[in-house]
Motif scaffolding. Sequence first.
Motif: not given
Length: 570
Positions: A446-458
């Motif tokens: 998720n690259d820190g604050n560049i996207s919401p921390s959310n591995p399941l969304a990835s």
Amino acid sequence: MYGDTRVITADQLITMDPARPRAEAVAVSGGRITAVGSIAECLTVTDAPITDLSGSTLMPGFVEPHSHPLLSGITTEAPAYNISPWLVPDWPGIVALARQAAVDVPPGNSILLFGLDQLLHGCPFPTATEMDDLFGDRIAVIIALSQHKAAVTTAALESLGWLDNAPPDPVGGTFGRRPDGSLDGTADEVPAVLAFAAPALQSLGGHSLAQASSYLAGMSRAGITAASELAYDTTMASAYEALWSLPHVPMRMSVYHSTADPLCSQRLTTPIAPELLCKGGLKFWADGSAWLGTIATSFPYLDSEAVRRAGISDLHPGPKAFNYDRDELDAMLAQHGGEGWQIACHANGDLTIDLVLDAYEAALQSHGLLGTDHRWRLEHVGATRTDQLQRMSRLGVIPTFGVFQMMQWGDLLDGELFESRFGARWSPTGDAAATDLDASHQSYHNDGNISPSNPLASVQAAVTRRSNARTESGEYRLAAGHLHGPEQQVSLHLALKAITINAAYILRREHEIGSIEVGKFADLVELSADPYLVNPARIAEEVEIRGTWLAGRPTEPDAFIAEAAALPVS
Ligand SMILES: [Zn+2]
């Protein structure tokens, strides 16, 4: 820090160990897994009490292979304001928040807003004139979501002493200027952004360790039990050591040291146990951001409204977007490539990836590393070509995919920024799966604050290849929008590997984390449902994270935040 000896059972354990994909229970002692299997099998190694998590599914804790938790905390947690598009979707919302901040923030403290994106917010980047209109005589900064651009108020320029005395541009960055040469309040690329943001960061009135702990707590609540810092330098050493000394630190950390720091070759000297805090390797940036026109691609930007809105005037920068030429890369890799560190490089454009792979290959050859298990890394690789993925596989170079790029900007990449044949296949996870990289090498971050921390969304995005959707009220729904490059879809199983065992692999930690296997650390995530049984297009919404376990002990993110807040302000 280790939890008690116990047997943990749940509706099912998904182990990510191909030898035993499913289990009923896990036995844990001294922070490590001592048995995996049926409850009866686990009770043969211990008569410790059983912790029954009926109604839940257990998986190995998620691994974030590319993040920036410290700076993400400082720029997005209070007293900073996070205006990222998924929180504040448009410019009028930003204006309202900025005016309120100018009232709420005590006089004497500066104001920092993070997360403006010209493409997603649909507005040009402000200059000092607009900034003054929002914030008056306050020291204030707005930092771009990409982190490669910023704008400040006249008061901020004045505090730098640069109002009547404009400095030259820093190496690797530019200050925007008016026709008379005076600064217009905008900064491009990281060195210039940091120079402009300095006065605001100094008088923010925050507690950087508390802010970082709050950000890390959010990562923990997203199921992450091991993470990374891909922009480490020695100025961060005391912060990482202080946070990782706390009893309730909720995850493991691997730091990658920026080669811009003259001390980057040094080992990490800290009393913290290396399984909790370790140095993974070195990091450098070979190009910039697709949203700012600073990546080197073989294909041009389109002459479109979106490209103009992004402020991209050079439609085909090509090699002009390189941060290093080949000689500079060779010199850097000659210096550091043989030091034993894993090397990591930010590279988004296909021309940049060609350049870096050429330099990697030569350096691996000269250091005698070709054919060894070096695992040199490439970060994000948005526009990588299939032949490059095959070449990475041959060289033993491991990419990690920023699937969030396709999620957040997919609608623009596909036909607005670039021709669809290039934009739709951004983050080509399917092509990677068709190479040898499938086996153990595909990971998502998720690259820190560049996207919401959310591995399941990835995971959901890689399985569906759907970008984010916005409801009529402007709310974001992750990976629930338009389809981009359906041939790049991957299996759910591969996507789940990409946030567990494969992410552990790129951190060179697959021997100790990433799957539920005897001998590994008992790092677990508790889920409300079996992700293999829900609609893959709704995983991020339907699979709730109920908590994580680190070394056999349930994590307590709130206790961690309280401990960090009690540390002296540094
Ligand atoms: Zn990064």
